[in-house]
Design an enzyme around this catalytic site. Sequence first.
Site, short mmCIF file in Angstrom:
data_model
loop_
_atom_site.label_atom_id
_atom_site.label_comp_id
_atom_site.label_asym_id
_atom_site.label_seq_id
_atom_site.Cartn_x
_atom_site.Cartn_y
_atom_site.Cartn_z
N ASP A 17 0.87 -1.15 0.00
CA ASP A 17 0.00 0.00 0.00
C ASP A 17 0.92 1.22 0.00
O ASP A 17 2.02 1.18 0.57
CB ASP A 17 -0.88 0.00 1.25
CG ASP A 17 -1.58 1.32 1.45
OD1 ASP A 17 -2.40 1.67 0.59
OD2 ASP A 17 -1.29 2.01 2.45
N VAL A 18 0.51 2.29 -0.63
CA VAL A 18 1.38 3.46 -0.77
C VAL A 18 0.94 4.62 0.13
O VAL A 18 1.71 5.11 0.96
CB VAL A 18 1.45 3.92 -2.24
CG1 VAL A 18 2.29 5.18 -2.38
CG2 VAL A 18 2.01 2.81 -3.12
#
Length: 237
Positions: free
Chosen positions: A14-15
């Site tokens: 996930d960023v």
Amino acid sequence: MGKSLHDFTYLTFDVVGTLIDFEGGLTECLAGIAADAGVVIDAEEALSLYRAARYSRDADLFPDDLIRVYLAIAPNLGLPVERKCGERLRVSAKRWKAFDDSAEALAQLAKDYRLVAMTNARRWAFDYFAKELGSPFYAAFTADETGTEKPDPVFFEKVFDFVAAEGSSKDEILHVAQSQYHDIGISRELGMSNCWIERRHGQKGYGGTIEPAKFTEPDYHFTSLKGLANAVAAARG
């Protein structure tokens, strides 16, 4: 903990919230708008309002949806209800900073794994995030490529298909994320190994991220990405 860190070929990330400090970026921009308007806002209140507004049925893709979100939360924060301010919030995503440990830890992890980004952000925003992080990714999947957002299983299936085309499987993936709702819970349901980066450790509540229906105990748990990178280095010996 079912697998050793040596057992994985891919780390999927996930960023926004895990690698990029979106809560800091949001509240900094909102504070700037507030200062221009001669008011002061409470950061945690702003995040709570954001969370409620962001996860509505008429939500657009992120971060374009920040225009709609701003117009929804501005009255409660005493901010100008003006589209130009919402646009200012959306465009601020181009300047959001990485967490202090993100770029260095990713560079270290890239020595051992293929790093794959999985972000609910649109591609235009991800391009800025990737540059901020030092462009460490082997591959990237955004809302534009997948046509959906996590925790939709379809998003994950796109990544499974990608690694399958390379002769691998989801068993070779360790999914790394801070959001219990978007990532940790659904990755467990889909049979993935996962690693929870608890970015809000020591803070109450879920900030700008929606609260999960139930807590999922992760396979690995660190309070920073550096913690994961150090564990990998130690396992390598």
